[in-house]
Design a protein around this motif. Structure first.
Motif, PDB file in Angstrom:
ATOM      1  N   LEU A   1       0.270  -5.555  -5.227  1.00 43.12           N
ATOM      2  CA  LEU A   1      -1.028  -5.339  -4.566  1.00 43.12           C
ATOM      3  C   LEU A   1      -1.879  -6.607  -4.602  1.00 43.12           C
ATOM      4  CD1 LEU A   1      -2.050  -1.800  -5.840  1.00 43.12           C
ATOM      5  CD2 LEU A   1      -1.643  -2.436  -3.479  1.00 43.12           C
TER       6      LEU A   1
ATOM      7  N   ALA B   1       0.845  -1.200   0.000  1.00 39.51           N
ATOM      8  CA  ALA B   1       0.000   0.000   0.000  1.00 39.51           C
ATOM      9  C   ALA B   1       0.881   1.251   0.000  1.00 39.51           C
ATOM     10  CB  ALA B   1      -0.913  -0.013   1.221  1.00 39.51           C
TER      11      ALA B   1
ATOM     12  N   LEU C   1       3.585   8.320 -10.978  1.00 40.16           N
ATOM     13  CA  LEU C   1       3.290   7.676 -12.264  1.00 40.16           C
ATOM     14  C   LEU C   1       2.089   8.334 -12.925  1.00 40.16           C
ATOM     15  CD1 LEU C   1       3.775   3.848 -11.610  1.00 40.16           C
ATOM     16  CD2 LEU C   1       5.243   5.364 -12.943  1.00 40.16           C
ATOM     17  N   MET C   2       1.127   8.697 -12.083  1.00 39.79           N
ATOM     18  CA  MET C   2      -0.078   9.331 -12.632  1.00 39.79           C
ATOM     19  C   MET C   2       0.281  10.679 -13.254  1.00 39.79           C
ATOM     20  SD  MET C   2      -3.793   9.577 -11.187  1.00 39.79           S
ATOM     21  CE  MET C   2      -5.004  10.776 -11.709  1.00 39.79           C
ATOM     22  N   THR C   3       1.165  11.396 -12.580  1.00 37.36           N
ATOM     23  CA  THR C   3       1.597  12.689 -13.133  1.00 37.36           C
ATOM     24  C   THR C   3       2.252  12.478 -14.496  1.00 37.36           C
ATOM     25  OG1 THR C   3       1.979  13.468 -10.897  1.00 37.36           O
ATOM     26  CG2 THR C   3       3.037  14.716 -12.652  1.00 37.36           C
TER      27      THR C   3
ATOM     28  N   ALA D   1       2.584   1.539  -3.376  1.00 33.65           N
ATOM     29  CA  ALA D   1       1.586   1.912  -4.387  1.00 33.65           C
ATOM     30  C   ALA D   1       1.297   3.404  -4.313  1.00 33.65           C
ATOM     31  CB  ALA D   1       0.305   1.106  -4.178  1.00 33.65           C
ATOM     32  N   HIS D   2       1.101   3.879  -3.078  1.00 34.57           N
ATOM     33  CA  HIS D   2       0.769   5.304  -2.921  1.00 34.57           C
ATOM     34  C   HIS D   2       1.923   6.190  -3.363  1.00 34.57           C
ATOM     35  CE1 HIS D   2       0.083   9.068  -0.570  1.00 34.57           C
ATOM     36  NE2 HIS D   2      -1.086   8.909  -1.149  1.00 34.57           N
TER      37      HIS D   2
ATOM     38  N   LYS E   1       2.619   5.317  -7.401  1.00 34.05           N
ATOM     39  CA  LYS E   1       1.582   5.521  -8.425  1.00 34.05           C
ATOM     40  C   LYS E   1       1.194   6.986  -8.611  1.00 34.05           C
ATOM     41  CE  LYS E   1      -0.760   1.177  -8.976  1.00 34.05           C
ATOM     42  NZ  LYS E   1      -2.099   0.601  -9.019  1.00 34.05           N
ATOM     43  N   ASN E   2       1.328   7.790  -7.561  1.00 37.39           N
ATOM     44  CA  ASN E   2       1.018   9.214  -7.740  1.00 37.39           C
ATOM     45  C   ASN E   2       1.972   9.874  -8.721  1.00 37.39           C
ATOM     46  OD1 ASN E   2      -1.371   9.713  -6.340  1.00 37.39           O
ATOM     47  ND2 ASN E   2      -0.303   9.601  -4.380  1.00 37.39           N
TER      48      ASN E   2
ATOM     49  N   ASN F   1       0.927  -3.347  -9.271  1.00 40.77           N
ATOM     50  CA  ASN F   1      -0.343  -4.089  -9.219  1.00 40.77           C
ATOM     51  C   ASN F   1      -0.137  -5.541  -8.818  1.00 40.77           C
ATOM     52  OD1 ASN F   1      -1.828  -1.897  -9.865  1.00 40.77           O
ATOM     53  ND2 ASN F   1      -1.892  -2.325 -12.060  1.00 40.77           N
TER      54      ASN F   1
ATOM     55  N   SER G   1       3.517   0.487 -13.404  1.00 41.04           N
ATOM     56  CA  SER G   1       2.272   0.342 -12.644  1.00 41.04           C
ATOM     57  C   SER G   1       1.896  -1.128 -12.476  1.00 41.04           C
ATOM     58  CB  SER G   1       1.170   1.090 -13.389  1.00 41.04           C
ATOM     59  OG  SER G   1      -0.022   0.988 -12.689  1.00 41.04           O
TER      60      SER G   1
END
Lengths: 125, 415
Positions: free
Chosen positions: B246, B194, B204-206, B197-198, B201-202, B243, B239
């Motif tokens: 996760l 977790a 990565l999202m950018t 991931a947090h 992934k943030n 996953n 990502s």
């Protein structure tokens, strides 16, 4: 074409900034980014969004608490909320939005195509 | 043979070899038969005595009915038979008209004989009583011994039962300990997953949103478009690693239903068929026709097989052979249960036996950097655990590659 207002609540300024840039450049959306969860209700009351994109894990207040406050507010309680989360895998959401415990989720990193579809489907008319 | 039956056998053997059986049979005669035999015997001996007269002394033969009387009827009967025998002797003597020098001689003989018979009867009666007392004591002691043996047998049985229970409790404790360690590990992995991931992934999202922005703006040339697409792909790959982590850490109850393992294998093969064809891998199926159905979470089992097939594909050179065997076998400890075994044999480089267990640990990998997350086999083991099964990784007996052995239980109904 009416412009839809989207409120993005995420503690990462780069996420809110880029979402705003992407959605507004494509047209049809007006986006407000809010990086402090505690200011989310005030921002929502002021902005009156048609949909709220809400991060789940934020340092000052969790997404679930923010959602509870928004839903308790008579002005905002009907506004659809889509959660953005890093701790749900894309497989669980199957790459699309997913309903977990009655809530709509999108797994980070969000694909703009999927996000647009979700917004079109769930944005308040 | 247990100790109780051994002692019974010994007593019976003594009875038999010492001729006690005949004596016991005589002792058990009914009184009428015993009386008839006694009277008969006295009559015969008296008759013999009468006929032989003084020429043949047969007085000692009177001891036979006396002994028999004592044996069958006890002391009183013995005395009675002794007196009767003396009377018969006197009658035989008198009827035979024996001539004595003096009148008192036959009286004296009769008295002496009567006393002798009575003394013999008394002695025999005493012997019988001693024997009976001895037998009673032996029987009493035998019963006590048998009771003791039975008690010991019961105690031994209880001890064995207690031992079995202790062993089962120990095994259960080990299982619980293992599960506790596993769940503690899983909790750590879940927290780590977790957190990772947090944190990952943030950003990565950018990156992903940035690439999306550039792709939407119709870039000046193909190179720039390609660059943005590559960025999107890189984000997707990074990502997907998160996953996998996760998915591994997620503790969701399995969706079990009675299902056919061979169908799950076939579906999983379809998912990797392109890779199989690309590497010209021959797939040999050896499925037993009477394979019992087992409780399966189909999605997870297919995930498991896909992981194993990908591992095998990565281990094999082009043109290799993947053999999939499935068969059922009985379980000795539980007649109602059956083991359903699936064996996957590849023709790859095999494994280093020292790594056999480590390979199932999260993040352990023997693949080059960037080619494996180290979670594939950990996921396989976790999926087998939620199916109540086991997984083993060994080299093939013929040394021509590796073998994965999965064992399911037909009786498993989830836990």
């Amino acid at each position: 074409m009416t412009t839809k207002r989207i409120l993005v609540i995420d503690d990462e300024p780069s996420v809110t900034r880029n979402l705003k840039l992407n959605l507004e450049s494509g047209g049809g959306y007006e986006v407000l980014g809010e990086n402090r969860a505690r200011n989310a209700l005030a921002a929502a009351r002021k902005f009156q969004p048609d949909l709220i994109l809400l991060d789940v894990m934020m340092p000052d207040l969790g997404g679930d608490d923010v959602a509870a406050r928004l839903r308790a507010d008579p002005l905002i309680h009907n506004t659809p909320i889509v959660f953005l989360t890093a701790i749900v895998s894309n497989k669980e959401t199957d790459g699309h939005e997913a309903t977990i415990g009655g809530e709509l989720f999108l797994a980070k990193p969000v694909d703009m195509g999927e996000l647009r579809k979700t917004l079109e489907q769930h944005t308040r008319n | 043979m247990n100790s109780e039956s051994a002692s019974a056998f010994t007593l019976e053997a003594v009875d038999h070899f010492q001729g006690f059986r005949l004596l016991r049979t005589i002792k058990a005669w009914p009184p009428s038969l015993a009386t008839t035999v006694l009277i008969g015997l006295m009559a015969i001996v008296g008759l013999v005595d009468y006929l032989t007269g003084l020429e043949l002394s047969v007085s000692l033969l009177y001891l036979i009915p006396i002994a028999l009387g004592v044996w069958t009827g006890g002391r009183a009967t013995g005395y009675t038979v002794a007196l009767a025998s003396a009377a018969v002797w006197f009658a035989a003597d008198w009827l035979g008209r024996q001539s004595y020098g003096h009148w008192y001689l036959p009286v004296w003989n009769t008295m002496a004989l009567t006393v002798s018979f009575l003394v013999v009867a008394a002695l025999l009666a005493s012997l019988c009583e001693v024997n009976e007392n001895l037998e009673r004591a032996v029987a009493h002691r035998t019963r006590a011994l048998q009771d003791e043996i039975a008690q010991r047998c019961r105690a031994e049985g209880e001890l064995n039962q207690a031992l079995r229970e202790v062993r089962e409790a120990h095994a259960e404790l080990q299982r619980t300990q293992f599960q506790l360690i596993e769940s503690a590990k899983m909790e750590s992995v879940a927290r780590l997953a977790a957190g990772v991931a947090h944190e990952v992934k943030n950003p990565l999202m950018t990156l992903s949103l940035g690439a999306d922005y550039f792709l939407a703006r119709k870039l000046d040339n193909d190179d720039e478009t390609q660059l943005a697409q590559d960025m999107k792909e890189a984000v997707k790959r990074a990502s997907s690693v998160i996953n996998i982590l996760l998915d591994y850490s997620r503790i969701r109850p399995p969706q079990l239903s009675l299902d056919n393992l061979s169908l799950a294998v076939e579906n999983s093969l379809i998912l990797v068929r392109h890779e199989l064809n690309r590497q010209r891998i021959t797939v040999i199926r050896e499925f037993a026709p009477d394979l019992p159905l087992v409780q399966l979470d189909r999605a997870r089992i297919e995930h498991l097989f896909v992981n194993l097939f990908i591992n095998a594909l990565q281990a094999m050179s082009p043109g290799g052979t993947l053999t999939i065997r499935a068969f059922a076998s009985d379980i000795v400890e539980d007649a109602a249960d059956q083991a359903v075994t699936v064996e996957l044999d590849d023709t790859g480089h095999g494994i280093n036996p020292q790594n056999a267990e480590k390979l199932f640990e999260p993040f352990f990998t023997t693949k080059p950097p960037g080619q494996g997350t180290g979670l594939g086999l950990a996921i396989v083991r976790r999926i087998m655990e939620i199916h109540g099964g086991t997984v083993r990784l060994t080299n093939r007996p013929d040394g021509r590659g590796a073998r994965v052995t999965l064992q399911f239980h037909s009786k498993f109904e989830g836990k």
